[in-house]
Each structure stands twice: as C-alpha cells, then as structure tokens.
Enzyme design. Structure first.
Site, PDB file in Angstrom:
ATOM      1  N   LYS A 280       0.838  -1.209   0.000  1.00 30.04           N
ATOM      2  CA  LYS A 280       0.000   0.000   0.000  1.00 30.04           C
ATOM      3  C   LYS A 280       0.871   1.257   0.000  1.00 30.04           C
ATOM      4  O   LYS A 280       0.519   2.267  -0.624  1.00 30.04           O
ATOM      5  CB  LYS A 280      -0.947  -0.019   1.197  1.00 30.04           C
ATOM      6  CG  LYS A 280      -1.942  -1.176   1.170  1.00 30.04           C
ATOM      7  CD  LYS A 280      -2.842  -1.155   2.394  1.00 30.04           C
ATOM      8  CE  LYS A 280      -3.712  -2.409   2.438  1.00 30.04           C
ATOM      9  NZ  LYS A 280      -2.912  -3.657   2.679  1.00 30.04           N
ATOM     10  N   ASP A 338      -2.711   0.393   8.405  1.00 27.57           N
ATOM     11  CA  ASP A 338      -2.932  -0.961   7.884  1.00 27.57           C
ATOM     12  C   ASP A 338      -2.501  -1.894   9.014  1.00 27.57           C
ATOM     13  O   ASP A 338      -1.371  -2.369   9.054  1.00 27.57           O
ATOM     14  CB  ASP A 338      -2.106  -1.168   6.617  1.00 27.57           C
ATOM     15  CG  ASP A 338      -2.383  -2.506   5.958  1.00 27.57           C
ATOM     16  OD1 ASP A 338      -3.419  -3.116   6.272  1.00 27.57           O
ATOM     17  OD2 ASP A 338      -1.554  -2.942   5.143  1.00 27.57           O
ATOM     18  N   CYS A 391      -6.627  -6.871   6.957  1.00 31.01           N
ATOM     19  CA  CYS A 391      -6.883  -7.959   6.013  1.00 31.01           C
ATOM     20  C   CYS A 391      -7.576  -9.089   6.785  1.00 31.01           C
ATOM     21  O   CYS A 391      -7.209 -10.249   6.703  1.00 31.01           O
ATOM     22  CB  CYS A 391      -5.604  -8.444   5.340  1.00 31.01           C
ATOM     23  SG  CYS A 391      -4.312  -8.993   6.464  1.00 31.01           S
TER      24      CYS A 391
END
Length: 455
Positions: A280, A338, A391
């Site tokens: 990312k 993230d 995720c």
C-alpha cells in the site's frame, strides 16, 4: 545331498531410498513452515528459484506445499481414525509426510500406489526405515476406502461448526467468526471453500511509473474493480515492470484500500503508519508524488522497512513503533493504519495462518490495534482523515474497533464510503465501512473504515 539355496543377508538386499527431488523439497518446506514457524509464501518462491526442477515438478511442489498446508486439518481427521496411537502424540515428521501422502490420494490426480510409494521413499530418506513403515501402513489404510466413504459420516454431524471445520479444513473458531458476520451457513460454506482455492497473482500499476494499459499489453487481464490492476497467469518476478519497480504485486482488495484512502485524503501530508512490507505504501507514494504531496512511511521492523524503501521511490521512511509516532513532533492530514491483524481475510494466499492464529492472538492484536489508533489520532490534524484497514473480516478487528474509536474519541466521525466505491462493487459496505469478501468480490477480505477528525 540336496542343493541349498542360500538366503542373501538383508544388508545385501537393502536398497537405499530414492525419493523424488520434488517431493523431498515439498516435505522439507512443509516441515520448515509447520515446525519452525516459516512462511510458505516466502520460502516456496525462494526454494523454487534456486532449484533446477523442470516446470512440471515446480508445479507439483507448489500444490504439495500450499495444498497440504491448507488441508492438513481435514487430513488429520482421517489419519487420527487410523493411527493406533493418539495423533497428537505421533512424531512430527510422520505427521507431515502422512499429510502430504493423504493430500496426493484425496486431492490430486495421482494414483494411490504412486502416492503411497513416493511418500514412503521420502520417509525412508528423512525419517528412517522404522518410521517409514508406519507411514506406509497409515497411507495404505487410507487407500482402502474411497474419499466418499471417508467423508460420508460428516452428514451425521449435527453441529455445523464442527462439520464445516472438518470439511473445509479450518479451525472451529474461524468458522464461528465467519458465521457471526455472515449469518448464513451457505455463505459461510462459500467463504470457507474459496479459501482453499489458490489465487492468481494480481499486478498493480503505480501511477507515474506504469498504467493498467501497460499491464494489459503484456497479456494480463484487467481487474474487475480496481482501475490500476490486472491478473497475471505466471510468475510476476519474471516481468520487466516488476523487476524494474515500475509496478507491483498486490491483491485487488489492497489496491482498493489504498485508492479509496487516497480519494478521501485531504491536505498535503500523508502517513502510512504500519507500512511494511510496502504494498500500500508503494501505491500511496506514487499517488502522493503525482499530487506533489509529502508521503511518509513508518515501519517497526528494520528488514521490512528496507523492503518499503525499495518501492516508495525516494519517499521518507521512518523505522519505529507506530505507538510512538508522536516522538517525531510532526502532524499529518491523512493517516492510514494498515493494522497488524489475524490475516483471516487472506487465508487463500497464506495457508498456514489458519493453523497458527488463535483466539489469544486475537485478544493481543486488538489491544495493539487500539494503541496504534490512539497514537495516530494524536498526530492527526483537525479535518484530517484516519484510515483504519485490516486484512481480516473478524468483528473484533473491524466493526468493534470502529465503534470503540467513535466512543473513545468523540472528535472522530465515520465517513460513509458508499460514494467512493467503484461501480458494481455490491454488498461491500458494513456500517459505512468497506468490507470485502473473497467469495463475493474475488478479492482478499479487506476492511477499510475512514474517520474524519472534526475541528
């Protein structure tokens, strides 16, 4: 006098083991993953690139490693019924070779006799004759019944969590977590099933360095939702675009996380708080460079920070704990977290994760996620945005965390991401956040919530 036929001593009839190199390599890799906490997605490509195996054997190794790791819970259920001792007490080497053998018998188009004999040769080479005999007995017992006969008793198991756990080779706590989210057993079954299907590599173009058209020109197929991506049938490492760091390898779901964050991000200073290994960060750095913005990537691990530096095209990279980000005495207009998570949304790519993660890990990770969120908010400018991504679809790592942000930080307000979604991306909003599912959208099961800091 009768002729005497002399029996040759055993030492003269003994034949040394002759395992196939492909199966021997597969077993060694499975051992490294299961017993030494290795990562299959890192070890396998390295091992194949340094081997002289032909393409057919490379494909065999890939399926044996990834397939056995995915399905080993299901294989254990069969083997535990055969073993004359508790399966949890059986030698680890025997367990891994037996799993590999069952995978060939039940999941691959390899004749039973070849599956058994090839596995036994690996056992003879790596474990010795005595343990190889046990492997031989186990696998011959497996072949005495058809796969249909082995698994027909599942229909009598009334608890769907237990039944689906065995059938699709997932720990029960993951099956339960999926049901908490989906509330429909057919959808749960679809989500579990697709985790056992290998994903094609997905390429991502980096704006300013490459385009989706460049990816299509080399024969890749455009992704459905991301305007930057394409699916590639082959080894991405062989592509010039990848080797020269003009494009990357990144799941479409991760591309959407970075793209939506960039669409919503205001100001001139962006931060990726947990940037390693750099997927990312690479895309955000390229987008920021196009807009003449300042992009900073932060990563706690030195080796992972080095990976980030290779792909962010000169953007600033800090090495440090994201929880201490305020020590830099800088503030930002847009921050992406993230967050470290269980990885339950990427099980098709990381087959061992399902066996390695536990509920205790979940508790520790959610605590870490909260600390990272609190730290990020302290350095976020008024009217700035916080992107929180995982995720993992697990409620505790997604919706519950977002609700806690709103409760603990009244200045933070959730942004409804519905207007930001690409056309056709249906069923991807949960409580205003983007919540992708592999069985619905063909991406990893990524989650993204964006919150704005009210002035």
């Amino acid at each position: 006098m009768k002729d005497l036929t002399l029996v040759e001593p055993r030492r003269n009839t003994f034949k040394s083991p002759k395992p196939e190199p492909s199966r021997l390599l597969a077993f060694d890799l499975i051992t490294e993953v299961n017993r030494n906490q290795g990562y299959s997605n890192l070890l396998l490509p390295q091992a194949l690139s340094s081997s002289n195996l032909p393409e057919r054997d490379r494909n065999l190794v890939t399926e044996l490693v990834y397939g056995t790791l995915r399905m080993q819970g299901r294989h254990d259920w069969v083997l535990a019924q055969i073993s004359d001792r508790p399966w949890s007490e059986v030698d680890a080497g025997i367990v891994d070779i037996a799993r590999m053998g069952v995978h060939q018998i039940h999941q691959m188009r390899i004749p039973d006799h070849a599956s058994v004999s090839a596995s036994v040769e690996v056992a003879r080479k790596r474990l010795g004759e005595s343990k190889a005999s046990f492997v031989n007995a186990l696998l011959r017992s497996v072949t005495r019944k058809s796969i249909e006969d082995w698994f027909s008793p599942l229909a009598d198991i009334k608890d769907p969590i237990t039944r689906l756990s065995i059938q699709y080779s997932h720990p029960e706590w993951i099956v339960s977590a999926y049901y908490d989210l989906l509330k429909d057993w057919d959808e749960v079954e679809a989500a579990l099933s697709i985790n056992n299907i290998a994903a094609l590599p997905t390429l991502v173009s980096w704006p300013g360095y490459s385009t989706q058209e460049d990816l299509l020109a080399i024969g890749a197929e455009a992704t459905k939702f991301s305007q930057l991506g394409a699916r590639w049938k082959g080894n991405p490492g062989s592509l010039d675009l990848i080797r020269h760091r003009l494009a990357g390898v990144q799941d479409e779901g991760s591309q959407l996380v970075a793209s939506l964050f960039a669409q919503a991000a205001p100001g001139s200073r962006w931060l990726d708080l947990c940037a390693g290994p750099g997927g990312k960060a690479a895309l955000l750095a390229a987008l920021a460079q196009q807009r003449s913005l300042t992009f900073t990537a932060n990563e706690i691990s030195v080796p992972r920070a080095e990976l980030v530096k290779r792909v962010v095209h000169g953007a600033r990279v800090w090495v440090g704990d994201g929880r201490d980000i305020a020590s830099h005495n800088e503030s930002f207009d847009a921050i992406l977290i993230d967050a470290p998570c269980t990885g339950l949304g990427a099980l098709r790519r990381r087959p061992e994760v399902r066996w390695r993660r536990t509920l205790q890990d979940l508790r520790e990770l959610t605590s870490l996620q909260r600390e990272l969120i609190d730290a990020a908010i302290t350095v976020l400018e008024p009217n700035g945005i916080l992107g929180y991504a995982t995720c993992s679809p697990h409620l505790a790592e997604t919706t519950v965390q977002v609700n806690d942000i709103i409760k603990n930080h009244p200045e933070m307000e959730l942004v409804d991401l519905t207007p930001y979604l690409p056309d056709g991306l249906d069923g991807a909003i949960r409580g205003g956040a983007m919540a992708l599912w592999t069985h619905r959208h063909g991406t990893d099961s990524m989650f993204l919530a964006i919150l704005v800091k009210k002035s």
